[in-house]
Write an enzyme that holds these catalytic residues in place. Sequence first.
Site, PDB file in Angstrom:
ATOM      1  NE  ARG A 125      -1.738   0.509  11.795  1.00 20.92           N
ATOM      2  CZ  ARG A 125      -0.815   0.810  10.897  1.00 20.92           C
ATOM      3  NH1 ARG A 125      -0.944   1.878  10.145  1.00 20.92           N
ATOM      4  NH2 ARG A 125       0.224   0.039  10.744  1.00 20.92           N
ATOM      5  CE  LYS A 146      -1.013  -0.364   4.915  1.00 21.94           C
ATOM      6  NZ  LYS A 146      -0.111   0.663   5.442  1.00 21.94           N
ATOM      7  NE  ARG A 197       9.026  -0.420   8.884  1.00 22.14           N
ATOM      8  CZ  ARG A 197       7.757  -0.187   8.573  1.00 22.14           C
ATOM      9  NH1 ARG A 197       7.455   0.309   7.397  1.00 22.14           N
ATOM     10  NH2 ARG A 197       6.800  -0.477   9.421  1.00 22.14           N
ATOM     11  NE  ARG A 247       5.013  -4.391  12.337  1.00 24.75           N
ATOM     12  CZ  ARG A 247       5.536  -4.211  11.140  1.00 24.75           C
ATOM     13  NH1 ARG A 247       5.099  -3.257  10.361  1.00 24.75           N
ATOM     14  NH2 ARG A 247       6.517  -4.981  10.720  1.00 24.75           N
ATOM     15  NE  ARG A 272       8.705  -3.133   5.365  1.00 20.55           N
ATOM     16  CZ  ARG A 272       7.479  -2.713   5.701  1.00 20.55           C
ATOM     17  NH1 ARG A 272       6.737  -2.097   4.814  1.00 20.55           N
ATOM     18  NH2 ARG A 272       6.993  -2.916   6.901  1.00 20.55           N
TER      19      ARG A 272
HETATM   20  P1  AMP Z   1       3.045   1.474   9.213  1.00 21.17           P
HETATM   21  O1  AMP Z   1       4.242   2.012   8.506  1.00 21.17           O
HETATM   22  O2  AMP Z   1       1.734   1.999   8.687  1.00 21.17           O
HETATM   23  O3  AMP Z   1       3.048  -0.026   9.305  1.00 21.17           O
HETATM   24  O4  AMP Z   1       3.127   2.031  10.726  1.00 21.17           O
HETATM   25  C1  AMP Z   1       4.225   1.735  11.552  1.00 21.17           C
HETATM   26  C2  AMP Z   1       3.814   1.845  13.007  1.00 21.17           C
HETATM   27  O5  AMP Z   1       3.367   3.178  13.302  1.00 21.17           O
HETATM   28  C3  AMP Z   1       2.637   0.955  13.407  1.00 21.17           C
HETATM   29  O6  AMP Z   1       3.037  -0.366  13.708  1.00 21.17           O
HETATM   30  C4  AMP Z   1       2.106   1.690  14.636  1.00 21.17           C
HETATM   31  O7  AMP Z   1       2.946   1.474  15.764  1.00 21.17           O
HETATM   32  C5  AMP Z   1       2.268   3.133  14.221  1.00 21.17           C
HETATM   33  N1  AMP Z   1       1.074   3.626  13.518  1.00 21.17           N
HETATM   34  C6  AMP Z   1       0.973   3.948  12.201  1.00 21.17           C
HETATM   35  N2  AMP Z   1      -0.278   4.355  11.901  1.00 21.17           N
HETATM   36  C7  AMP Z   1      -1.000   4.290  13.051  1.00 21.17           C
HETATM   37  C8  AMP Z   1      -2.346   4.570  13.392  1.00 21.17           C
HETATM   38  N3  AMP Z   1      -3.247   4.979  12.485  1.00 21.17           N
HETATM   39  N4  AMP Z   1      -2.725   4.386  14.695  1.00 21.17           N
HETATM   40  C9  AMP Z   1      -1.841   3.995  15.615  1.00 21.17           C
HETATM   41  N5  AMP Z   1      -0.564   3.681  15.365  1.00 21.17           N
HETATM   42  C10 AMP Z   1      -0.130   3.831  14.094  1.00 21.17           C
END
Ligand code: AMP
Length: 198
Positions: A92, A17, A137, A148, A131
């Site tokens: 989310r 995404k 990361r 996750r 990745r």
């Molecule tokens: P992502 O890159 O979208 O996988 O986000 C990485 C991390 O950021 C997630 O595992 C959460 O810890 C935090 N995070 C990102 N978006 C949100 C959200 N909408 N609500 C809460 N935590 C978030």
Amino acid sequence: MTASTRLLIVGPQGSGKGTQGVRISEAFGVPVVSTGDIFRANINGGTELGAQVSEITARGDLVPDELTSEIVRDRLSDEDAANGFVLDGYPRNAVQVGHLDDFLGGRGEALDAVILLDVPREESIGRLQLRAHEQGRADDTVEGIAHRLDIYEKETAPILDVYGERGIVDRIDGVGSLDEITERIFAALAARGLAVTV
Ligand code: AMP
């Protein structure tokens, strides 16, 4: 008058995404608003927000809803998001959907479409492990990935029912080449009258 393009792209971690969100944003001339990217930039930049969220994100847990929603409201208030945006990674969960509805509703706006990138769990895990090797990361450990994906299935997938009832979800097969998937997304958006403008 410029038509608006207010989009949300949803999918499990590793669904692609992020990549597709950037492609949509370039094609429609609207910014991507990725909460994950905002948190990572703050962590890397050593800001106060970064310090607040670094342990939470490293564990793969969700940052508190109110804090996350405030950041998104701020970002969506920037001028470049006035005619649209591609939200990536927010909302989310159901609480965040409510926050976004309140914010957009207050401006007389609403999401135009929700793009769901459908990718089987095994495929997501494989892509995330790749990745982890390439980008290193902090949250891409085996446990972090599984945690996750569990949160995605428990908290994020149900928001698709809410948006589904509004008739704005486009389910896109997320397995294929990057270009094939982009084409599928553009076709689904075009069917809603959202045509590429840039
Ligand atoms: P992502 O890159 O979208 O996988 O986000 C990485 C991390 O950021 C997630 O595992 C959460 O810890 C935090 N995070 C990102 N978006 C949100 C959200 N909408 N609500 C809460 N935590 C978030």
